[in-house]
Scaffold this motif. Sequence first.
Motif, short mmCIF file in Angstrom:
data_model
loop_
_atom_site.label_atom_id
_atom_site.label_comp_id
_atom_site.label_asym_id
_atom_site.label_seq_id
_atom_site.Cartn_x
_atom_site.Cartn_y
_atom_site.Cartn_z
N TRP A 45 49.02 45.75 43.92
CA TRP A 45 47.55 45.24 44.07
C TRP A 45 48.54 43.80 44.90
CZ3 TRP A 45 42.67 45.39 45.26
CH2 TRP A 45 41.74 44.34 45.87
N GLU A 46 47.74 43.97 46.10
CA GLU A 46 48.53 42.11 46.21
C GLU A 46 47.26 41.38 46.63
OE1 GLU A 46 50.35 43.09 50.25
OE2 GLU A 46 52.46 43.55 49.17
N GLN A 47 47.28 39.82 46.50
CA GLN A 47 46.12 38.83 46.23
C GLN A 47 46.15 39.56 47.97
OE1 GLN A 47 47.64 35.42 44.79
NE2 GLN A 47 46.10 33.84 45.38
N ARG A 48 44.86 39.16 48.17
CA ARG A 48 44.10 38.78 49.46
C ARG A 48 42.89 38.36 49.53
NH1 ARG A 48 43.41 45.51 48.68
NH2 ARG A 48 45.23 44.90 48.05
N GLU A 88 35.38 32.40 39.90
CA GLU A 88 35.76 32.24 39.20
C GLU A 88 36.36 34.05 38.95
OE1 GLU A 88 37.69 31.37 34.28
OE2 GLU A 88 36.17 30.84 34.95
N ILE A 89 35.43 34.64 38.56
CA ILE A 89 35.55 36.10 39.23
C ILE A 89 35.86 36.42 40.77
CG2 ILE A 89 33.82 38.44 38.82
CD1 ILE A 89 34.40 37.70 36.86
N THR A 90 35.72 35.72 41.59
CA THR A 90 35.79 36.23 43.07
C THR A 90 37.33 36.02 42.77
OG1 THR A 90 34.08 35.62 43.59
CG2 THR A 90 35.57 35.88 45.37
N ASN A 91 37.90 34.63 42.38
CA ASN A 91 38.73 34.36 42.86
C ASN A 91 39.86 35.31 41.84
OD1 ASN A 91 38.85 32.64 44.41
ND2 ASN A 91 38.28 30.97 42.20
N ASN A 92 39.74 35.83 40.61
CA ASN A 92 40.41 37.02 40.07
C ASN A 92 39.94 37.65 40.71
OD1 ASN A 92 40.12 39.33 37.26
ND2 ASN A 92 41.27 37.02 36.88
#
Length: 381
Positions: free
Chosen positions: A56-59, A213-217
């Motif tokens: 997984w890569e941050q996106r 917070e959930i979306t950022n996680n």
Amino acid sequence: MLFCRLSFLVLLFLTVSSCGETDREQQESLVTTTFANLFPENQATTTLPSLDIPGWEQRELPELEQKKAECLSEIAIEPVEVKEEGPPTVTVEPGDTLGVIAKRFESTVDDFMRANSMSDPNKLKVGQTLIIPRKRSEEREFPDGPTVYMQDLACNIDTGIAAYGPDLKPLGGSGKIEVYVSWPRIEGPRESPKVNGRIRGLVQAEIKVFLEEITNNIEKSGYACRAFVDRCMWLQENYEVMLATDDYFSVRNNRKILFPNLISDQSEIKTETFNLLTGEPIGIEELFNPNSDWVGALSEIAITKLNNEEWTDERMLTGASPQISNFSRFNLTKGGLVISFAPFTVGGAGTNDMSITIPYSQLDAYWDITGPVAMLSRNPS
């Protein structure tokens, strides 16, 4: 007091509304969802680092951001139309007495004293502004307080992201974000726009912070769960009306939440009590005689009661010590003063949704004789 219910169930926007005149009709009209059974009791909560999904890569996830915005739009703050700047008032003129003014407005001296927190009816000053209490005829028409509608919002957001379990193996479906909130709204002849707007604002802020917070996680780490592998990202808030009279409105928010890095849900109680004459929230210090050692007496009673509760420990000696901030989470009820505590301040996780009730009689020597508790004792029905 009449209770009605308005519900919003959002999968991609399915809306149901209902309102009943009796308890039985109210029960029959409730929207049945799976949310009520999501939250088993827990004794401890442990926070761990987020799980790292292999590859997984941050996106950025614009589709998830859009679904989040759609959920928030259902609780969007609407402009609050305040028909009056505040409660109706009268200015004391030369020759006025409280009895004369009360008669002019078909009220009583006691009612004027109660509405204006007066201890001596003879201490009037020319030019003084007094709040005009509601007419007795209106009180007889609505003896149990205002009409309260319970509004429900349920969002079930499909993230579109593959869900992984605590072993970092795919669960075979996409992860879900779930939100369920139930909050009160005062309507009818005694509608209070300021109170409704404040409660709605609190609800919106809680949902927004949770979803952000959930979306950022998820954007950072993907959708992986340490617990509740079929659903590990949810928020539930149930507002409970503790007191609803013509003068005061006291509510308690029973809040539960689960984040991906928690192995069990977190519980918390938040409270608000409002003066319906002004539409403003009141603090616990407004209940007591400011010249008395009320906070010391309250602390002593609270610690004695906490000693008899499960899951409390030595933290209560600090969390219930004689500091006003320790008792900011309070509710007025017909049966006594209800105190709740911030998480982990009086014990372990089992105390986070615990409250204690102190009969008003135990603090008789400390109440403000013109304050809310004194008013409740004069009008116990």
